[in-house]
Design a protein around this motif. Structure first.
Motif, PDB file in Angstrom:
ATOM      1  N   PRO A   1     -83.708  44.325  72.844  1.00 30.06           N
ATOM      2  CA  PRO A   1     -82.970  45.069  73.022  1.00 30.06           C
ATOM      3  C   PRO A   1     -81.509  44.793  71.833  1.00 30.06           C
TER       4      PRO A   1
ATOM      5  N   SER B   1     -85.924  47.873  78.582  1.00 24.54           N
ATOM      6  CA  SER B   1     -85.044  47.268  79.941  1.00 24.54           C
ATOM      7  C   SER B   1     -85.585  46.682  81.530  1.00 24.54           C
TER       8      SER B   1
ATOM      9  N   LEU C   1     -79.850  43.412  81.249  1.00 24.66           N
ATOM     10  CA  LEU C   1     -79.867  44.387  80.256  1.00 24.66           C
ATOM     11  C   LEU C   1     -79.867  46.049  80.507  1.00 24.66           C
TER      12      LEU C   1
ATOM     13  N   ASN D   1     -75.541  43.389  74.585  1.00 19.73           N
ATOM     14  CA  ASN D   1     -77.383  42.561  75.092  1.00 19.73           C
ATOM     15  C   ASN D   1     -77.149  41.129  74.752  1.00 19.73           C
TER      16      ASN D   1
END
Length: 498
Positions: A8, A45, A83, A120
């Protein structure tokens, strides 16, 4: 080592870098790369949510330097949830922007990806200094995104936003430097051990640094009296930027939840529960101030911005109560309010495009070309955001009221939350009647409804009934997240604090 934890951060980092280097590439190519990167965050995610759901804390040590000496990324149920929340929100905001808003200025897609990088990273980091670094990344990107497209109002709101956040960044750095000077570490788990073992001489300075951090996070979260920058900034931003910014206040709230549960939580010795006595009055005052602001709003954009302030107060109340039930309720409401508020920003833009120079001003304007469709969506959004049944806002508020079973909390929260909900409903009803009923006879010929923008807006709105349908499994996950967050000893062991 599970390398999925860093994806991420890496995906928007490389995508943003490529977009920045290829700034002269055709817009179609920029859109494709940005969309591909944002789409890639969804399965990543989801996988991290599954991984975190197994119950074990996951740690990624950069450079293979173990904590507390190296920089670490930390995955638990809470960070995984944030996330996923961000990935879904970013996808719909980007789809909306790709219908033309991204062409208003340069480097929109690069800035969008760097914004995701900062958000993130803030959710994943297990190090206080790197929380500062990721804050700066998302703030720098947000400065440019706020000004994207230009205009007098954006420049004025952007100036206030930049100055206040630069001040906040300076205070953040002072607080971090103080903590490092005394404890010799900024790893959050290790810092918790050092704070708990602080001597009587060190405790007052550590407490001052902790309260300074609360001030900084409060500025980011936009609670009273630090929220005054938010209505102007969010109302001036373009619709997809304002929608993405719906997660920005949640980064500040997340930081409060993380730091004041772990570092200054129940195991912090003489500094235990340092922020707790402040959070409850701040929550109630923020909630009340947001409702009053919504009732006095002169435009749809400012109305939705003030309703975001209301949501900050509501979430802060759940965090202040501090029980697993209240945290579960707050996290459920967290998901709801982020997505629905973002959808409302997109809807307001669709309405404003059909009102000519009246835009989102709450005054009589021309008749809309699609009053039933847009009015129906506004009605759906109003029900959801005001917390009326049967949508997710009602479930979140009901859970929070049930969690405030202690008389000390119930005597304040119940009347304020219920009267506040009535105030929100009045403000939204006034706005809806002005925009959809008090209209002229003529329509603007240029007010075509873009289907791509409409689909992005509807997609975000549909997440509210989806949250309602999936309430049972979602609440089960959120309850586990709340229990995990309050199991401080598990984090201390992971950070090397045994």
């Amino acid at each position: 080592m599970n390398h999925a934890l860093i994806l991420p951060v890496l995906i928007p980092l490389f995508a943003g870098g490529l977009l920045l280097l290829g700034g002269r590439v055709r817009m179609a190519a920029q859109r494709s790369l940005s969309l591909l990167a944002t789409l890639a965050l969804l399965p990543v995610s989801l996988w991290l949510v599954h991984l975190a759901g197994l119950g074990e804390l996951q740690q990624y040590t950069l450079g293979n330097w173990a904590a507390p000496f190296g920089i670490v990324l930390l995955l638990d149920r809470l960070s995984a949830l944030m996330l996923l929340l961000t990935a879904v929100l970013a996808l719909f905001a980007l789809l909306y922007a790709m219908r033309g808003d991204d062409e208003r200025g340069s480097s929109f897609h690069a800035l969008f990806q760097f914004q995701l990088l900062g958000i993130n990273g803030a959710f994943l980091t297990g190090d206080l200094f790197n929380l500062f670094v990721f804050f700066e990344i998302l703030l720098i990107a947000s400065y440019a995104l706020l000004l994207h497209g230009g205009g007098r109002e954006r420049v004025r709101a952007g100036l206030h936003y930049v100055v206040l956040n630069l001040l906040g960044s300076a205070l953040f750095l002072i607080a971090v430097g103080t903590l490092y000077g005394i404890t010799g570490t900024l790893n959050i788990a290790d810092l918790a051990v050092k704070v708990a073992a602080a001597s009587a001489d060190q405790a007052p300075i550590l407490g001052a640094a902790g309260l300074l951090l609360l001030l900084v996070f409060g500025l980011k979260a936009a609670f009273l009296p630090l929220y005054f920058w938010l209505p102007s900034a969010y109302a001036a931003a373009s619709a997809p930027v304002a929608a993405l910014f719906a997660i920005m206040t949640k980064v500040g709230l997340y930081s409060i939840l993380r730091v004041y549960t772990l570092v200054f939580g129940s195991e912090a010795g003489s500094l235990a529960n340092l922020a707790q006595e402040w959070l409850w009055p701040l929550a109630l005052l923020t909630l009340a101030a947001g409702v009053l602001g919504a009732l006095s709003a002169s435009s749809l954009q400012r109305l939705i911005a003030y309703l975001l302030v209301v949501s900050v107060g509501t979430l802060l109340a759940g965090m202040a109560i501090g029980t697993p039930a209240s945290l579960q309720a707050a996290l459920y409401y967290w998901l709801h309010t982020t997505w629905v508020s973002a959808a409302m920003f997109l809807l307001v833009d669709l309405v404003s495009r059909q009102r000519g120079d009246k835009a989102g001003d709450l005054v009589q304007g021309p008749a809309l070309q699609h009053p039933r469709l847009l009015g129906g969506l506004f009605f759906l959004g109003a029900i959801a955001i005001a917390g009326l049944p049967p949508l997710s806002g009602f479930i979140g508020k009901l859970l929070l009221l049930r969690a405030a079973s202690d008389w000390q909390y119930a005597v304040w929260l119940w009347p304020l939350l219920l009267v506040g909900g009535l105030g929100m409903l009045v403000a939204l009803s006034r706005a809806g009647s002005t925009i959809f009923w008090r209209v002229g006879q003529d329509q603007l010929d240029s007010s075509e409804l873009d289907r791509g923008r409409l689909l992005a807006c509807v997609g975000l709105f549909l997440l509210s009934p989806l949250l309602t349908l999936l309430a049972a499994p979602v609440l089960e996950y959120l309850n586990a997240a709340a229990l995990q967050l309050q199991d401080v000893n598990t984090y201390l062991l992971l950070g090397g604090g045994q």
